[in-house]
Design an enzyme around this catalytic site. Structure first.
Site, PDB file in Angstrom:
ATOM      1  CG  HIS A  99      -0.287  -0.142   2.541  1.00 60.01           C
ATOM      2  ND1 HIS A  99       0.142  -1.367   3.009  1.00 60.01           N
ATOM      3  CD2 HIS A  99       0.040   0.755   3.497  1.00 60.01           C
ATOM      4  CE1 HIS A  99       0.694  -1.222   4.202  1.00 60.01           C
ATOM      5  NE2 HIS A  99       0.657   0.064   4.509  1.00 60.01           N
ATOM      6  CG  HIS A 101       0.884   5.196   4.211  1.00 59.75           C
ATOM      7  ND1 HIS A 101       0.107   5.062   5.343  1.00 59.75           N
ATOM      8  CD2 HIS A 101       1.646   4.074   4.145  1.00 59.75           C
ATOM      9  CE1 HIS A 101       0.394   3.906   5.937  1.00 59.75           C
ATOM     10  NE2 HIS A 101       1.334   3.282   5.229  1.00 59.75           N
TER      11      HIS A 101
HETATM   12  P1  AMP Z   1       1.860   0.330   7.471  1.00 60.20           P
HETATM   13  O1  AMP Z   1       2.512   0.703   8.767  1.00 60.20           O
HETATM   14  O2  AMP Z   1       2.510   1.001   6.283  1.00 60.20           O
HETATM   15  O3  AMP Z   1       1.722  -1.161   7.308  1.00 60.20           O
HETATM   16  O4  AMP Z   1       0.437   0.985   7.536  1.00 60.20           O
HETATM   17  C1  AMP Z   1      -0.730   0.286   7.780  1.00 60.20           C
HETATM   18  C2  AMP Z   1      -1.823   1.324   7.899  1.00 60.20           C
HETATM   19  O5  AMP Z   1      -3.063   0.661   7.845  1.00 60.20           O
HETATM   20  C3  AMP Z   1      -1.782   2.118   9.214  1.00 60.20           C
HETATM   21  O6  AMP Z   1      -1.635   3.510   8.914  1.00 60.20           O
HETATM   22  C4  AMP Z   1      -3.135   1.804   9.849  1.00 60.20           C
HETATM   23  O7  AMP Z   1      -3.699   2.912  10.497  1.00 60.20           O
HETATM   24  C5  AMP Z   1      -3.959   1.369   8.656  1.00 60.20           C
HETATM   25  N1  AMP Z   1      -5.054   0.456   8.967  1.00 60.20           N
HETATM   26  C6  AMP Z   1      -5.009  -0.657   9.726  1.00 60.20           C
HETATM   27  N2  AMP Z   1      -6.215  -1.267   9.757  1.00 60.20           N
HETATM   28  C7  AMP Z   1      -7.036  -0.509   8.996  1.00 60.20           C
HETATM   29  C8  AMP Z   1      -8.414  -0.594   8.644  1.00 60.20           C
HETATM   30  N3  AMP Z   1      -9.181  -1.596   9.076  1.00 60.20           N
HETATM   31  N4  AMP Z   1      -8.922   0.359   7.837  1.00 60.20           N
HETATM   32  C9  AMP Z   1      -8.149   1.382   7.395  1.00 60.20           C
HETATM   33  N5  AMP Z   1      -6.842   1.510   7.688  1.00 60.20           N
HETATM   34  C10 AMP Z   1      -6.294   0.594   8.485  1.00 60.20           C
END
Ligand code: AMP
Ligand code: ZN
Length: 135
Positions: A99, A101
């Site tokens: 993903h 951001h």
């Molecule tokens: P990363 O640290 O790059 O793996 O980021 C994962 C992101 O996913 C974090 O910013 C979380 O806040 C976000 N996240 C986790 N669960 C959910 C969810 N159910 N819906 C939307 N975002 C999420």
């Protein structure tokens, strides 16, 4: 991937605030935003991170990012954003499904992306050579 939260969101097993979808890619708001409007751009197919994501799909993620970023900025009333990828656990990756951001930035929001360190004399050049040799 049965235990992948993002696969569950993509399959409709978990809720999300979806802002974009096409045949290969989905974008939804981050549930714990670093700033309002923080959006995740996600391929529908499960890949761990950019290291195993096919090159053409990475390109499409970037195309979608460029396409929807102006809408995120318009909706949040700002003009700037950081684009981030946490690639691997030590880099802060928590969800092991590729993903991007998109993090809107607001004047004076105080959000700090990273600090800085200093190289010892000659260390920077040596590291540059090591990277070039490994490509
Ligand atoms: P990363 O640290 O790059 O793996 O980021 C994962 C992101 O996913 C974090 O910013 C979380 O806040 C976000 N996240 C986790 N669960 C959910 C969810 N159910 N819906 C939307 N975002 C999420
Ligand atoms: Zn997944």
């Amino acid at each position: 991937m049965n235990d992948c939260i993002f696969c569950k969101i993509i399959n409709g097993e978990l809720p999300c605030v979806k802002v974009y979808e096409d045949i290969e890619i989905m974008a939804f708001l981050d549930i714990h935003p670093v700033n309002f409007g923080h959006t995740l751009i996600v391929p529908k197919a499960h890949y761990i991170n950019i290291s195993d994501t096919p090159t053409d799909l990475l390109g499409k993620l970037m195309v979608v990012t460029q396409k929807i970023a102006p809408a995120i900025l318009k909706a949040t009333g700002t003009s700037s954003f950081n684009l981030g990828v946490n690639n691997g656990a030590p880099a802060g990756q928590v969800i092991f499904h590729t993903h991007f951001h998109v993090m809107p930035r607001y004047e004076g929001d105080g959000y700090k992306m990273w600090g800085s360190r200093a190289y010892a004399p000659g260390e920077m050049e040596k590291l540059g050579e090591a990277v070039k040799a490994a490509i």
